[in-house]
Design a protein around this motif. Structure first.
Motif, short mmCIF file in Angstrom:
data_model
loop_
_atom_site.label_atom_id
_atom_site.label_comp_id
_atom_site.label_asym_id
_atom_site.label_seq_id
_atom_site.Cartn_x
_atom_site.Cartn_y
_atom_site.Cartn_z
N UNK A 68 31.48 46.10 24.99
CA UNK A 68 31.75 44.99 25.90
C UNK A 68 33.07 45.19 26.64
N UNK A 69 34.08 45.69 25.96
CA UNK A 69 35.38 45.85 26.61
C UNK A 69 35.41 47.07 27.53
N UNK A 70 34.68 48.13 27.18
CA UNK A 70 34.53 49.23 28.14
C UNK A 70 33.80 48.75 29.39
N UNK A 71 32.79 47.90 29.20
CA UNK A 71 32.09 47.33 30.34
C UNK A 71 32.99 46.46 31.19
N UNK A 72 33.83 45.68 30.54
CA UNK A 72 34.77 44.82 31.26
C UNK A 72 35.72 45.66 32.10
N UNK A 73 36.20 46.76 31.55
CA UNK A 73 37.11 47.63 32.30
C UNK A 73 36.42 48.17 33.56
N UNK A 74 35.15 48.56 33.43
CA UNK A 74 34.42 49.04 34.59
C UNK A 74 34.18 47.94 35.61
N UNK A 75 33.83 46.76 35.13
CA UNK A 75 33.63 45.62 36.03
C UNK A 75 34.92 45.30 36.77
N UNK A 76 36.04 45.33 36.07
CA UNK A 76 37.32 45.03 36.70
C UNK A 76 37.61 45.98 37.86
N UNK A 77 37.36 47.27 37.65
CA UNK A 77 37.60 48.25 38.73
C UNK A 77 36.71 47.96 39.93
N UNK A 78 35.47 47.57 39.66
CA UNK A 78 34.54 47.27 40.75
C UNK A 78 34.96 46.02 41.51
N UNK A 79 35.36 44.98 40.78
CA UNK A 79 35.83 43.76 41.43
C UNK A 79 37.02 44.06 42.34
N UNK A 80 37.93 44.89 41.87
CA UNK A 80 39.10 45.23 42.68
C UNK A 80 38.68 45.90 43.99
N UNK A 81 37.70 46.78 43.92
CA UNK A 81 37.22 47.47 45.12
C UNK A 81 36.44 46.53 46.03
N UNK A 82 35.62 45.68 45.44
CA UNK A 82 34.82 44.75 46.25
C UNK A 82 35.69 43.81 47.06
N UNK A 83 36.85 43.42 46.50
CA UNK A 83 37.64 42.36 47.14
C UNK A 83 39.05 42.79 47.53
N UNK A 84 39.28 44.09 47.61
CA UNK A 84 40.63 44.56 47.92
C UNK A 84 41.09 44.15 49.32
N UNK A 85 40.15 43.89 50.23
CA UNK A 85 40.51 43.46 51.58
C UNK A 85 40.38 41.95 51.77
N UNK A 86 40.13 41.24 50.67
CA UNK A 86 39.91 39.80 50.76
C UNK A 86 41.02 38.99 50.10
N UNK A 87 42.08 39.67 49.66
CA UNK A 87 43.20 38.96 49.07
C UNK A 87 43.03 38.60 47.61
N UNK A 88 42.01 39.16 46.96
CA UNK A 88 41.75 38.85 45.55
C UNK A 88 42.12 40.05 44.69
N UNK A 89 43.03 39.83 43.75
CA UNK A 89 43.43 40.88 42.81
C UNK A 89 42.64 40.75 41.52
N UNK A 90 42.21 41.88 40.97
CA UNK A 90 41.49 41.89 39.69
C UNK A 90 42.17 42.89 38.76
N UNK A 91 42.61 42.41 37.62
CA UNK A 91 43.34 43.27 36.68
C UNK A 91 42.97 42.94 35.25
N UNK A 92 43.08 43.94 34.39
CA UNK A 92 42.88 43.76 32.96
C UNK A 92 44.23 43.69 32.24
N UNK A 93 44.30 42.80 31.30
CA UNK A 93 45.50 42.59 30.49
C UNK A 93 45.09 42.59 29.02
N UNK A 94 45.85 43.29 28.19
CA UNK A 94 45.58 43.25 26.75
C UNK A 94 46.88 43.14 25.97
N UNK A 95 46.80 42.69 24.73
CA UNK A 95 48.03 42.43 23.97
C UNK A 95 48.83 43.69 23.64
#
Length: 244
Positions: free
Chosen positions: A161-188
């Motif tokens: 699930x967390x490997x999938x989340x990391x991949x999804x995060x990268x895709x979200x960043x690319x999908x919205x990089x020109x729309x003002x939306x930042x997508x990042x992963x944070x862990x403890x």
């Protein structure tokens, strides 16, 4: 003036642990915080401790209709969403206090963990992004784990699930990089006092990080504007060095 005055932030899994700590810190920094989790009683206890305005929404993140209703309530109340923190998560440790080799994992447990940790992020992000697009800005903060970058034996559903989340995060960043939306992963950056590790012997308990370990990094990520860092994944201390 507080660092997040007036910001509108949604935190999933806000009833305890990391989610509770981040939500309370956001409130201290002046944000309006929507608290999402399945337990209304626990959410109300968190709201009682908050320094500012909160919205309590009992929500199962695996249920798209419940998620949509919760986000609509936030937008109706506050006019939009500036930051979404996808924090809700479970694993074999939270279910059983131990891991299991892959061939012994129940189908239902596999599905439940993937549904909460990955499909839940899909539901919440899909509900929030249109509002961020309308306002031309937003931050997606996806709570990951070191187990999203490497693996540990016995925890296949969580690792996956967390490997999938990391991949999804990268895709979200690319999908919205020109729309003002930042997508990042944070862990403890290590084991945290969230109940996952209660089974450890006393000599290992001393290595466990406090549940507020991500608070400062979470604030820094929520402070980012439309031109912020996006598509990255780091532990809390590295985010603090990067953005602090």
């Amino acid at each position: 003036m507080s660092r997040l005055d007036g910001e509108r932030i949604v935190v999933t899994g806000a009833s305890a642990g990391l989610g509770e700590e981040m939500a309370l810190r956001y409130s201290e920094e002046g944000a309006r915080v929507a608290l999402l989790s399945r337990s209304e009683a626990d959410l109300r206890a968190v709201a009682d401790d908050a320094a500012g305005e909160t919205l309590v929404r009992p929500t199962d993140v695996t249920d798209a209709e419940q998620v949509g209703d919760a986000v609509d309530a936030v937008v109706d109340a506050w006019g939009g969403v500036d930051t979404l923190v996808n924090n809700a998560g479970i694993g074999l440790l939270s279910l059983y206090g131990e891991g299991r080799p892959f061939h012994e994992i129940d189908d239902a447990d596999w599905q439940r963990i993937i549904d909460v940790n990955l499909h839940g992020v899909f539901n919440c992000t899909k509900a929030v992004v249109p509002h961020m697009l309308d306002q031309g800005r937003g931050n997606l903060v996806n709570i990951s784990s070191g187990l999203g970058r490497y693996a540990a034996p016995g925890y296949a559903p969580y690792n996956t699930s967390k490997h999938g989340l990391e991949g999804l995060n990268k895709t979200l960043a690319l999908d919205y990089e020109d729309a003002g939306i930042n997508a990042n992963c944070l862990d403890p950056g290590g084991r945290v006092a969230t109940g996952f590790w209660d089974h450890l012997p006393a000599d290992e308990q001393g290595e466990i990080l406090d549940a507020d370990v991500m608070n400062e990094a979470a604030v820094l990520l929520a402070e980012q504007g439309p031109d912020g860092v996006t598509g990255e994944s780091m532990p809390a201390d590295e985010w603090e060095a990067r953005l602090g």
